[in-house]
Design a protein around this motif. Structure first.
Motif, PDB file in Angstrom:
ATOM      1  N   THR A   1       0.830  -1.210   0.000  1.00  0.00           N
ATOM      2  CA  THR A   1       0.000   0.000   0.000  1.00  0.00           C
ATOM      3  C   THR A   1       0.861   1.254   0.000  1.00  0.00           C
ATOM      4  OG1 THR A   1      -1.755  -1.177   1.171  1.00  0.00           O
ATOM      5  CG2 THR A   1      -1.811   1.228   1.250  1.00  0.00           C
ATOM      6  N   VAL A   2       1.888   1.282   0.833  1.00  0.00           N
ATOM      7  CA  VAL A   2       2.762   2.452   0.918  1.00  0.00           C
ATOM      8  C   VAL A   2       3.510   2.657  -0.392  1.00  0.00           C
ATOM      9  CG1 VAL A   2       4.822   3.386   2.033  1.00  0.00           C
ATOM     10  CG2 VAL A   2       2.998   2.392   3.421  1.00  0.00           C
ATOM     11  N   VAL A   3       4.128   1.599  -0.900  1.00  0.00           N
ATOM     12  CA  VAL A   3       4.894   1.708  -2.149  1.00  0.00           C
ATOM     13  C   VAL A   3       3.975   2.037  -3.318  1.00  0.00           C
ATOM     14  CG1 VAL A   3       6.308   0.419  -3.794  1.00  0.00           C
ATOM     15  CG2 VAL A   3       6.777   0.237  -1.350  1.00  0.00           C
ATOM     16  N   GLY A   4       2.830   1.382  -3.380  1.00  0.00           N
ATOM     17  CA  GLY A   4       1.875   1.655  -4.454  1.00  0.00           C
ATOM     18  C   GLY A   4       1.359   3.078  -4.412  1.00  0.00           C
ATOM     19  N   GLY A   5       1.106   3.588  -3.201  1.00  0.00           N
ATOM     20  CA  GLY A   5       0.646   4.972  -3.063  1.00  0.00           C
ATOM     21  C   GLY A   5       1.684   5.964  -3.534  1.00  0.00           C
ATOM     22  N   ARG A   6       2.936   5.701  -3.200  1.00  0.00           N
ATOM     23  CA  ARG A   6       4.014   6.586  -3.671  1.00  0.00           C
ATOM     24  C   ARG A   6       4.115   6.557  -5.180  1.00  0.00           C
ATOM     25  NH1 ARG A   6       8.590   5.042   0.736  1.00  0.00           N
ATOM     26  NH2 ARG A   6       7.682   6.205   2.454  1.00  0.00           N
TER      27      ARG A   6
ATOM     28  N   GLU B   1       1.759   5.938  -7.312  1.00  0.00           N
ATOM     29  CA  GLU B   1       0.610   6.664  -7.864  1.00  0.00           C
ATOM     30  C   GLU B   1       0.801   8.172  -7.761  1.00  0.00           C
ATOM     31  OE1 GLU B   1      -2.200   5.963  -9.642  1.00  0.00           O
ATOM     32  OE2 GLU B   1      -1.121   4.076  -9.860  1.00  0.00           O
ATOM     33  N   ARG B   2       1.318   8.641  -6.634  1.00  0.00           N
ATOM     34  CA  ARG B   2       1.566  10.082  -6.483  1.00  0.00           C
ATOM     35  C   ARG B   2       2.611  10.559  -7.479  1.00  0.00           C
ATOM     36  NH1 ARG B   2       1.121   8.972  -0.964  1.00  0.00           N
ATOM     37  NH2 ARG B   2       3.381   8.880  -0.759  1.00  0.00           N
ATOM     38  N   HIS B   3       3.659   9.778  -7.662  1.00  0.00           N
ATOM     39  CA  HIS B   3       4.696  10.160  -8.626  1.00  0.00           C
ATOM     40  C   HIS B   3       4.136  10.149 -10.048  1.00  0.00           C
ATOM     41  CE1 HIS B   3       8.273  10.442  -6.074  1.00  0.00           C
ATOM     42  NE2 HIS B   3       7.685   9.506  -5.333  1.00  0.00           N
ATOM     43  N   ARG B   4       3.339   9.150 -10.363  1.00  0.00           N
ATOM     44  CA  ARG B   4       2.730   9.071 -11.701  1.00  0.00           C
ATOM     45  C   ARG B   4       1.804  10.262 -11.923  1.00  0.00           C
ATOM     46  NH1 ARG B   4       0.438   3.939 -11.840  1.00  0.00           N
ATOM     47  NH2 ARG B   4       2.503   3.196 -12.401  1.00  0.00           N
ATOM     48  N   TRP B   5       0.988  10.579 -10.904  1.00  0.00           N
ATOM     49  CA  TRP B   5       0.086  11.724 -11.033  1.00  0.00           C
ATOM     50  C   TRP B   5       0.881  13.012 -11.233  1.00  0.00           C
ATOM     51  CZ3 TRP B   5      -0.113  16.230  -8.323  1.00  0.00           C
ATOM     52  CH2 TRP B   5      -1.165  17.081  -8.644  1.00  0.00           C
ATOM     53  N   ALA B   6       1.928  13.213 -10.427  1.00  0.00           N
ATOM     54  CA  ALA B   6       2.729  14.440 -10.536  1.00  0.00           C
ATOM     55  C   ALA B   6       3.386  14.544 -11.906  1.00  0.00           C
ATOM     56  CB  ALA B   6       3.782  14.478  -9.438  1.00  0.00           C
ATOM     57  N   ARG B   7       3.915  13.443 -12.404  1.00  0.00           N
ATOM     58  CA  ARG B   7       4.551  13.466 -13.723  1.00  0.00           C
ATOM     59  C   ARG B   7       3.526  13.772 -14.814  1.00  0.00           C
ATOM     60  NH1 ARG B   7       9.439  10.685 -15.994  1.00  0.00           N
ATOM     61  NH2 ARG B   7       9.109  10.712 -18.223  1.00  0.00           N
ATOM     62  N   ASP B   8       2.346  13.155 -14.743  1.00  0.00           N
ATOM     63  CA  ASP B   8       1.297  13.425 -15.732  1.00  0.00           C
ATOM     64  C   ASP B   8       0.825  14.877 -15.658  1.00  0.00           C
ATOM     65  OD1 ASP B   8       1.462  10.801 -16.556  1.00  0.00           O
ATOM     66  OD2 ASP B   8      -0.392  10.162 -15.553  1.00  0.00           O
TER      67      ASP B   8
END
Length: 139
Positions: free
Chosen positions: A23-28, A30-37
């Motif tokens: 959950t922690v790694v997946g959340g990070r 997702e946040r990185h993917r969102w920020a990059r997009d």
């Protein structure tokens, strides 16, 4: 408690630990993917407004009919630069601010050689934004 009870507890603890880590790694991620997009979208919108501004300014041939469309594209660039300020590093923001100033010069000078020179300066500044964007995104 017998061995099977301990094994069940160990399996439950291991499963819980795996769930937490995932959950922690997946959340990070997702946040990185969102920020990059979001950063990519802001770069594209900023540069597209810059190109539209330059295209409009290049076709004005001394008329005032394009003053409002030029101003609208300039405002769009300012808006997108605000998004970049929230998402990008200082080097990207500095390059964006430089391009915005160059586009304003395009807007402010009369059509003719001065505008052609301002358009060329804006083009160079746009290239600097592209280079900064690629560096920011690791490309």
């Amino acid at each position: 408690m017998d061995a099977s009870g301990w094994a069940a507890w160990a399996a439950a603890v291991t499963s819980l630990a795996t769930l937490v880590v995932t959950t922690v790694v997946g959340g990070r991620r997702e946040r990185h993917r969102w920020a990059r997009d979001a950063l990519t979208d802001a770069f594209v919108a900023f540069l597209e407004a810059s190109w539209r501004h330059s295209d409009t300014a290049g076709g004005t041939a001394g008329t005032d009919a394009y003053a409002e469309p030029l101003l609208a594209e300039y405002r769009e660039m300012r808006s997108q630069l605000t998004r970049l300020r929230l998402l990008a590093a200082d080097g990207v923001v500095d390059a964006g601010e430089s391009l915005l100033r160059r586009q304003r010069q395009v807007h402010d000078v009369p059509a003719g050689p001065e505008r052609d020179e301002a358009l060329a300066a804006a083009s160079r500044a746009r290239r600097a934004v592209i280079d900064a964007a690629k560096k920011e995104m690791g490309l």
